[in-house]
Design a protein around this motif. Structure first.
Motif, PDB file in Angstrom:
ATOM      1  N   ALA A 142       5.503  -1.662  -2.960  1.00  0.00           N
ATOM      2  CA  ALA A 142       5.097  -2.803  -2.136  1.00  0.00           C
ATOM      3  C   ALA A 142       3.628  -3.164  -2.331  1.00  0.00           C
ATOM      4  CB  ALA A 142       5.370  -2.508  -0.663  1.00  0.00           C
ATOM      5  N   SER A 143       2.783  -2.163  -2.608  1.00  0.00           N
ATOM      6  CA  SER A 143       1.352  -2.446  -2.774  1.00  0.00           C
ATOM      7  C   SER A 143       1.071  -3.267  -4.020  1.00  0.00           C
ATOM      8  CB  SER A 143       0.550  -1.136  -2.826  1.00  0.00           C
ATOM      9  OG  SER A 143       0.822  -0.414  -4.018  1.00  0.00           O
TER      10      SER A 143
ATOM     11  N   SER B 139      -5.133  -3.828  -2.073  1.00  0.00           N
ATOM     12  CA  SER B 139      -3.783  -4.255  -1.722  1.00  0.00           C
ATOM     13  C   SER B 139      -3.075  -3.096  -1.040  1.00  0.00           C
ATOM     14  CB  SER B 139      -3.015  -4.691  -2.973  1.00  0.00           C
ATOM     15  OG  SER B 139      -3.613  -5.833  -3.550  1.00  0.00           O
TER      16      SER B 139
ATOM     17  N   TYR C 145       2.880  -5.853  -4.859  1.00  0.00           N
ATOM     18  CA  TYR C 145       3.254  -7.233  -4.574  1.00  0.00           C
ATOM     19  C   TYR C 145       2.033  -8.011  -4.087  1.00  0.00           C
ATOM     20  CZ  TYR C 145       8.300  -6.619  -5.092  1.00  0.00           C
ATOM     21  OH  TYR C 145       9.562  -6.414  -5.604  1.00  0.00           O
ATOM     22  N   ASN C 146       1.966  -9.247  -4.458  1.00  0.00           N
ATOM     23  CA  ASN C 146       0.916 -10.174  -3.981  1.00  0.00           C
ATOM     24  C   ASN C 146      -0.494  -9.750  -4.361  1.00  0.00           C
ATOM     25  OD1 ASN C 146       3.009 -11.588  -2.666  1.00  0.00           O
ATOM     26  ND2 ASN C 146       2.768 -10.337  -0.828  1.00  0.00           N
TER      27      ASN C 146
ATOM     28  N   GLY D 204       0.692  -1.653   0.587  1.00  0.00           N
ATOM     29  CA  GLY D 204       2.133  -1.734   0.768  1.00  0.00           C
ATOM     30  C   GLY D 204       2.550  -0.893   1.950  1.00  0.00           C
TER      31      GLY D 204
ATOM     32  N   TYR E 108       2.077  -6.317   1.746  1.00  0.00           N
ATOM     33  CA  TYR E 108       3.523  -6.521   1.737  1.00  0.00           C
ATOM     34  C   TYR E 108       4.190  -5.380   2.492  1.00  0.00           C
ATOM     35  CZ  TYR E 108       8.073  -7.975  -0.107  1.00  0.00           C
ATOM     36  OH  TYR E 108       9.359  -8.437  -0.238  1.00  0.00           O
TER      37      TYR E 108
ATOM     38  N   GLY F 180      -3.520  -8.130  -1.727  1.00  0.00           N
ATOM     39  CA  GLY F 180      -2.186  -8.346  -1.191  1.00  0.00           C
ATOM     40  C   GLY F 180      -1.843  -7.447  -0.025  1.00  0.00           C
TER      41      GLY F 180
END
Length: 400
Positions: A155-156, A142, A158-159, A144, A165, A163
């Motif tokens: 941010a990393s 993921s 998130y999702n 961010g 983001y 992910g």
């Protein structure tokens, strides 16, 4: 296309240790996997997303994890394999940017500010990195994206998993307004309790007070909180981060008061720490002994040497001296050894009197022998594996 004056990315591999185990054991894919050993006395090193659904998380005692997820697959860690794949991931990142800061075995920061001419957008660059990492090691990550490091790290998360983001400069203020302060890296549980006493739970509420208020109340921590709540983070991505310490520890299979057994573990840990120090050309002056009693009370003792060292026998003997000075009032469940206070000048100094004293007592000669022994053992283990040879003190010692 939305451009960023400063573009920082934070990459975090998804449930890295557990994902590697699932990669190497295809029959475990889609099943809850918990890395941390089969013993109920250890802690969870990593949990697959299938296990996390049951509330299992890293640092949780294995015995608690078994209650939450008894049907999970429990396995020891394959550190050599994790290091191998981590290097492959970092190699991919270095092909995208010359400015990469490895934060841990499974995460890194990337300065992508100067890469605008290579990709249409930071998001496209991140997508390309994610795909190449998957093609190279078979694992997802993921990423961010943000103008500053701490927001990129947030941010990393998130999702996850797999992910992506992005927080753009124009959106920083609105993003932070309702962001819980517990999401800010470095804001711990004790700090959160103090903030809750003030009725502060979001970054927006932090800004209801002045910077001077936070400085008076919490000093440097208060200033850092105010700055993060304003989106301020002047830290740059560093291609080299100086090591601050190295340690090794383990939870024993049975609580013990036997100092003889504890000293065998000290030798094992001193070997691991010393070998890593020599591998990276590091030497430290402070040796730390860590104990944890069976009631989970922790105890640390340290000694600072006049000269930096990475010699296994020196690390071991200092740790033994520290242990001998402790009266064990309760059985021990965990023991560890660490080294810190590194020699930053690269030059070891020894004054005339010290040299004469060491020479008369034979310490210099003994140290030279110890260093040669370390070099010989390191060479054998690098060629044939860490179990190819062991010291006499560990004869008959069964780590299992």
């Amino acid at each position: 296309m939305i451009a960023m004056k400063r573009c920082i990315m934070h990459l975090d591999m998804d449930a890295f240790f557990a994902s590697v185990e699932q990669l190497d054991h295809p029959e475990w894919r889609g099943k809850p996997v918990i890395v941390g050993g089969s013993s109920d006395r250890g802690v969870v090193c990593a949990a697959s997303y299938e296990a996390r659904k049951f509330g299992v998380h890293s640092a949780m005692p294995i015995v608690q994890a078994r209650k939450l997820c008894p049907h999970a697959i429990y396995t020891g860690n394959s550190r050599g394999r994790y290091v191998e794949l981590s290097r492959n991931v970092m190699s991919v990142l270095n092909s995208y940017s010359p400015v990469v800061e490895q934060a841990s075995i499974d995460e890194a920061y990337i300065d992508a500010t100067g890469n605008g001419h290579l990709f249409r957008s930071p998001v496209q660059m991140a997508q390309s990195m994610k795909q190449e990492i998957f093609d190279t090691v078979g694992l997802t990550c993921s990423i961010g994206i943000a103008p500053v490091k701490f927001l990129a790290k947030i941010a990393s998360d998130y999702n996850k998993p797999n992910g992506l983001y992005a927080i753009y400069e124009k959106d920083v203020a609105s993003f932070l307004h309702d962001l819980p302060v517990r999401k800010i890296p470095g804001v711990g549980k004790k700090f959160i309790v103090k903030l809750e006493e003030l009725g502060v739970s979001t970054c927006g509420q932090v800004l209801d007070y002045s910077k001077e208020f936070w400085e008076r109340r919490f000093g440097k921590s208060g200033i850092a909180l105010w700055e993060r709540s304003n989106g301020i983070d002047n830290r740059v991505v560093e291609t080299f981060v100086e090591a601050k310490s190295e340690s090794a520890e383990n939870t024993l299979h049975q609580d013990t008061l036997d100092k003889g057994l504890l000293k065998k573990w000290l030798m094992r840990h001193a070997e691991r720490v010393g070998q890593n120090q020599r591998k990276y050309g590091l030497k430290g002056r402070t040796i730390t002994l860590k104990l944890k009693y069976n009631d989970f009370q922790s105890l640390t003792r340290s000694k600072t040497l006049p000269d930096p060292t990475n010699t296994t026998d020196v690390i071991y003997q200092v740790a033994v001296d520290l242990l001998d000075a402790i009266e064990l009032v309760k059985p021990v469940r965990l023991i560890g050894v660490g080294i810190s206070n590194y020699n930053t000048t690269g030059v070891e100094q020894l004054n005339m009197l010290d040299h004469m004293k060491h020479e008369c007592t034979g310490v210099v000669r003994a140290t030279q022998k110890q260093q040669k022994l370390d070099e010989a053992l390191d060479a054998v283990r690098n060629k044939f594996g860490k179990k190819a040879i062991f010291r006499g003190r560990l004869f008959g010692f069964d780590e299992e």
